[in-house]
Design an enzyme around this catalytic site. Structure first.
Site, PDB file in Angstrom:
ATOM      1  N   ASN A   9     -58.603  -3.548 103.715  1.00 25.30           N
ATOM      2  CA  ASN A   9     -58.700  -4.098 102.447  1.00 25.30           C
ATOM      3  C   ASN A   9     -58.183  -2.890 101.612  1.00 25.30           C
ATOM      4  OD1 ASN A   9     -59.557  -4.791  99.913  1.00 25.30           O
ATOM      5  ND2 ASN A   9     -61.838  -4.393 100.073  1.00 25.30           N
ATOM      6  N   TRP A  10     -56.936  -3.357 101.082  1.00 24.18           N
ATOM      7  CA  TRP A  10     -56.167  -2.355 100.366  1.00 24.18           C
ATOM      8  C   TRP A  10     -56.583  -2.298  99.037  1.00 24.18           C
ATOM      9  CZ3 TRP A  10     -50.247  -3.408 101.780  1.00 24.18           C
ATOM     10  CH2 TRP A  10     -49.967  -3.534 103.096  1.00 24.18           C
ATOM     11  N   HIS A  94     -67.178  -8.816  97.813  1.00 24.96           N
ATOM     12  CA  HIS A  94     -67.088  -7.372  98.031  1.00 24.96           C
ATOM     13  C   HIS A  94     -67.857  -6.922  97.213  1.00 24.96           C
ATOM     14  CE1 HIS A  94     -65.644  -3.467  98.363  1.00 24.96           C
ATOM     15  NE2 HIS A  94     -65.132  -3.666  99.644  1.00 24.96           N
ATOM     16  N   GLU A  96     -67.578  -4.301  95.302  1.00 23.65           N
ATOM     17  CA  GLU A  96     -66.699  -3.871  94.098  1.00 23.65           C
ATOM     18  C   GLU A  96     -66.897  -4.918  93.250  1.00 23.65           C
ATOM     19  OE1 GLU A  96     -63.472  -1.902  96.197  1.00 23.65           O
ATOM     20  OE2 GLU A  96     -64.860  -0.544  96.978  1.00 23.65           O
ATOM     21  N   GLU A 166     -71.073  -4.538 104.712  1.00 19.95           N
ATOM     22  CA  GLU A 166     -70.828  -3.131 104.244  1.00 19.95           C
ATOM     23  C   GLU A 166     -71.872  -2.580 103.414  1.00 19.95           C
ATOM     24  OE1 GLU A 166     -66.115  -3.196 103.818  1.00 19.95           O
ATOM     25  OE2 GLU A 166     -66.830  -4.024 102.019  1.00 19.95           O
ATOM     26  N   GLY A 172     -66.244   4.185 100.861  1.00 20.26           N
ATOM     27  CA  GLY A 172     -65.385   5.232 100.051  1.00 20.26           C
ATOM     28  C   GLY A 172     -66.229   6.565  99.986  1.00 20.26           C
ATOM     29  N   SER A 212     -66.325   3.521 105.424  1.00 13.54           N
ATOM     30  CA  SER A 212     -65.909   4.647 105.938  1.00 13.54           C
ATOM     31  C   SER A 212     -65.587   4.660 107.386  1.00 13.54           C
ATOM     32  CB  SER A 212     -66.777   5.828 105.487  1.00 13.54           C
ATOM     33  OG  SER A 212     -67.003   6.190 104.300  1.00 13.54           O
ATOM     34  N   GLY A 233     -61.106   0.189 104.302  1.00 11.83           N
ATOM     35  CA  GLY A 233     -60.674   0.560 102.988  1.00 11.83           C
ATOM     36  C   GLY A 233     -59.468   1.760 103.043  1.00 11.83           C
ATOM     37  N   GLY A 234     -59.944   2.602 102.828  1.00 10.37           N
ATOM     38  CA  GLY A 234     -59.124   4.076 102.757  1.00 10.37           C
ATOM     39  C   GLY A 234     -58.260   4.140 104.070  1.00 10.37           C
TER      40      GLY A 234
HETATM   41  P1  13P Z   1     -63.698   2.461 102.960  1.00 10.76           P
HETATM   42  O1  13P Z   1     -63.258   2.160 104.331  1.00 10.76           O
HETATM   43  O2  13P Z   1     -62.825   3.220 101.955  1.00 10.76           O
HETATM   44  O3  13P Z   1     -65.098   3.159 102.894  1.00 10.76           O
HETATM   45  O4  13P Z   1     -63.921   1.175 102.018  1.00 10.76           O
HETATM   46  C1  13P Z   1     -64.625   0.220 103.004  1.00 10.76           C
HETATM   47  C2  13P Z   1     -64.337  -1.146 102.037  1.00 10.76           C
HETATM   48  O5  13P Z   1     -64.955  -1.366 101.175  1.00 10.76           O
HETATM   49  C3  13P Z   1     -63.635  -2.145 102.980  1.00 10.76           C
HETATM   50  O6  13P Z   1     -63.902  -3.469 102.151  1.00 10.76           O
END
Ligand code: 13P
Length: 250
Positions: A9-10, A94, A96, A166, A172, A212, A233-234
């Protein structure tokens, strides 16, 4: 055997050139694998990503979608629009989107139904916040998130659902759920799917872990029996790291 999936997920990262370059790098470095690999660039770069990946074993997916077909919804994108540029999968729910854009379980139910109506597969995200876990309410929260948006779906709809647990406190933050915490929750989720649908559905639905995940911890998390992959994510923004996670199953 359940499908193993690793999806990147960018989020709101990578401009046009960055998207093209990262995809080129991923395609060059991706070894033969039975894991299903997906990446979710931003909307403006999605069509070019679909085109660049055409015929290659990486799928470009969307990060979000609106629940109406069309109309006065400034800034939004419909399921039909995604289909029209060749998108076959969308991430919904998600944390966010839930936290910053106030997406509710009720809204997400509408989005899920609209995606499925349009033959778009859904990666459905959910997970508890830190305060929930501290209060021992993580199972209750997850049960509620799944019940409202998914547990009333007909059994055949589950073919197009991928679940992504998640925990918000792990996104993050560099803090992951332990492999045992992930396994405990994934087993709980699978049991919930069996009760809402059938054992067969529960056995076949892929449940991803997100929060993470890095090259250094992916193998241990993925070794758990109910963890079928990851939503990254990251670490999905660097080709070497993402590929290392993709190959953590091999
Ligand atoms: P991180 O891997 O940066 O913690 O993000 C996870 C995420 O939100 C994937 O959708």
């Amino acid at each position: 055997m359940r499908t193993k999936i690793v999806a990147g997920n960018w989020k709101m990262n990578m401009d046009k050139e960055g998207t093209r370059a990262l995809l080129t790098d991923l395609v060059a470095k991706l070894p033969q694998t039975s894991t299903l690999v997906m990446v979710a660039p931003t909307f403006v770069n999605l069509e070019s990503a679909v085109n660049q990946l055409s015929g290659l074993p990486i799928e470009a997916v969307a990060q979000n979608m609106h629940f109406e077909d069309s109309g006065a919804y400034t800034g939004e994108i419909s399921a039909g629009m995604l289909r029209s540029v060749g998108v076959q999968t969308v991430i919904l729910g998600h944390s966010e989107r839930r936290a910053y854009f106030h997406e509710t379980d009720e809204l997400l139910e509408k989005k899920v139904r609209k995606a499925l109506e349009n033959d778009i597969r859904v990666i459905f995200c959910f997970g508890e916040e830190l305060a929930d876990r501290k209060a021992g309410k993580q199972f209750e929260v997850v049960q509620r998130q799944l019940s409202k948006a998914l547990f009333n779906l007909p059994e055949n709809a589950w073919e197009d659902i991928i679940l992504a647990y998640e925990p918000v406190w792990a996104i993050g933050t560099g803090e992951t759920a332990s492999p045992e915490q992930a396994q405990e929750m994934h087993a709980f989720i699978r049991k919930g799917v069996a009760e809402a649908s059938s054992e067969k559905t529960a056995d076949s639905v892929s449940i991803l872990y997100g929060g993470s995940v890095k090259p250094g911890n992916a193998r241990e998390i993925f070794s758990k029996p109910d963890v079928d992959g990851g939503l990254i994510g990251g670490a999905s923004l660097k080709a070497e790291d993402f590929i290392a996670i993709v190959t953590a199953f091999d």
